[in-house]
Write an enzyme that holds these catalytic residues in place. Structure first.
Site, short mmCIF file in Angstrom:
data_model
loop_
_atom_site.label_atom_id
_atom_site.label_comp_id
_atom_site.label_asym_id
_atom_site.label_seq_id
_atom_site.Cartn_x
_atom_site.Cartn_y
_atom_site.Cartn_z
N HIS A 10 0.83 -1.20 0.00
CA HIS A 10 0.00 0.00 0.00
C HIS A 10 0.86 1.25 0.00
O HIS A 10 1.77 1.39 0.82
CB HIS A 10 -0.89 -0.04 1.25
CG HIS A 10 -1.93 1.03 1.31
ND1 HIS A 10 -2.17 1.76 2.43
CD2 HIS A 10 -2.81 1.48 0.38
CE1 HIS A 10 -3.16 2.61 2.21
NE2 HIS A 10 -3.57 2.45 0.96
N HIS A 52 -1.24 11.44 -1.53
CA HIS A 52 -2.52 11.00 -0.97
C HIS A 52 -3.42 12.16 -0.55
O HIS A 52 -4.58 12.23 -0.94
CB HIS A 52 -2.28 10.08 0.23
CG HIS A 52 -3.53 9.57 0.86
ND1 HIS A 52 -4.24 10.28 1.80
CD2 HIS A 52 -4.23 8.43 0.66
CE1 HIS A 52 -5.31 9.60 2.16
NE2 HIS A 52 -5.33 8.46 1.48
O1 G3P Z 1 -6.80 2.00 -2.88
C1 G3P Z 1 -7.03 1.51 -1.62
C2 G3P Z 1 -6.80 2.53 -0.53
O2 G3P Z 1 -5.58 3.17 -0.73
C3 G3P Z 1 -7.90 3.54 -0.47
O3 G3P Z 1 -7.81 4.43 0.59
O4 G3P Z 1 -7.17 6.55 1.65
O5 G3P Z 1 -5.56 4.67 1.66
O6 G3P Z 1 -6.03 5.91 -0.44
P1 G3P Z 1 -6.59 5.44 0.88
MG MG Z 2 -4.96 4.81 -1.95
#
Ligand code: G3P
Ligand code: MG
Length: 254
Positions: A10, A52
């Protein structure tokens, strides 16, 4: 059908490195990952950057919105110092450079379209146009397993992506599956549903799979939970704990 890797780092390197940076990407790769999720939005000049939050302050010192600055101004800012001194001066990556590095190193991308409010259509269109051009050969050759998957919470961004690059696969991000999740997914021609595992039920997982969609969960950080979700039929997930859930996790639990 899910034709992609099943475990993604992630934001590049999860919580082991500054998110959405080259250092994060390298950290994920060091841990063996060849598949990542990251977030993309537009700078003031319409150039996409990997970030982000739509505003400065958390990962990049400063104030105002990302769209208040040109991409090269953002690229000169420090996106790593918040994480630790070792990462001070780590730039905000330009999307094109970041994606080209991934492609060159065989790192599969789940590109999350993260438009600032009001920029949904522009963001979806710009990022899809660039990604489609970058992967034109793979698209022409039908090597769809190598082509990035565009996901977004924004239906408008996904629609715009479909408009400019219908051949690029799309996924609907939904924190919690609403009753009309299938209508929304079909509306944007999605191949997969991406959802927060905390809200998912086994029944919903079965429903998504029975309807023919891929099912991806974010953000799964406990091995026992990862096993449970896979047992439910979840195809893939991203993790912040790339140390606890390595890319060979599946072979380890077999
Ligand atoms: O794409 C999955 C996840 O990253 C979505 O939430 O806020 O971590 O970008 P966020
Ligand atoms: Mg994300």
């Amino acid at each position: 059908m899910w034709r992609y890797p099943k475990i993604l780092a992630h934001r590049g390197g999860g919580t082991l490195a500054p998110e959405n940076t080259m250092a994060g990407l390298r950290c994920g790769m060091q841990a063996g990952f060849r598949a990542i999720e990251f977030d993309v939005m537009l700078a003031r000049d319409g150039v996409p950057v990997v970030m982000h939050d739509p505003f400065l302050g958390r990962t990049v010192p400063g104030s105002g919105h990302v769209y208040d600055y040109d991409a090269l101004e953002l690229a000169a800012m420090d996106a790593g110092g918040w994480f630790g001194r070792a990462h001070e001066g780590e730039p905000v990556p330009l999307f094109v450079e970041f994606a080209q590095f991934c492609k060159a190193h065989g790192v599969w991308m789940n590109i999350e379209l993260k438009p600032a409010p009001g920029y949904e259509i522009e963001t979806g269109g710009v990022v899809a146009r660039i990604a489609a051009a970058m992967f034109a050969d793979e698209l022409a050759a039908g090597q769809m397993e190598r082509v990035p998957l565009l996901s977004s919470f924004s239906i408008d961004a996904l629609m715009a992506a479909r408009e400019v690059a219908p051949q690029l696969p799309r996924a609907c991000l939904m924190s919690e599956l609403p009753p009309d999740w299938e209508r929304r997914a079909r509306e944007v021609g999605a191949v997969a549903i991406h959802t927060n595992h905390r809200h998912l039920t086994p029944q919903q997982a079965r429903g998504v799979k029975a309807a023919g969609f891929g099912l991806f969960c974010y953000t799964v950080d406990e091995p026992a939970r990862a096993r449970e979700l896979l047992d439910w039929g979840v195809d893939a997930f991203c993790t912040d704990r790339i140390d606890l859930i390595p890319p060979d996790f599946l072979t380890r639990i077999k």
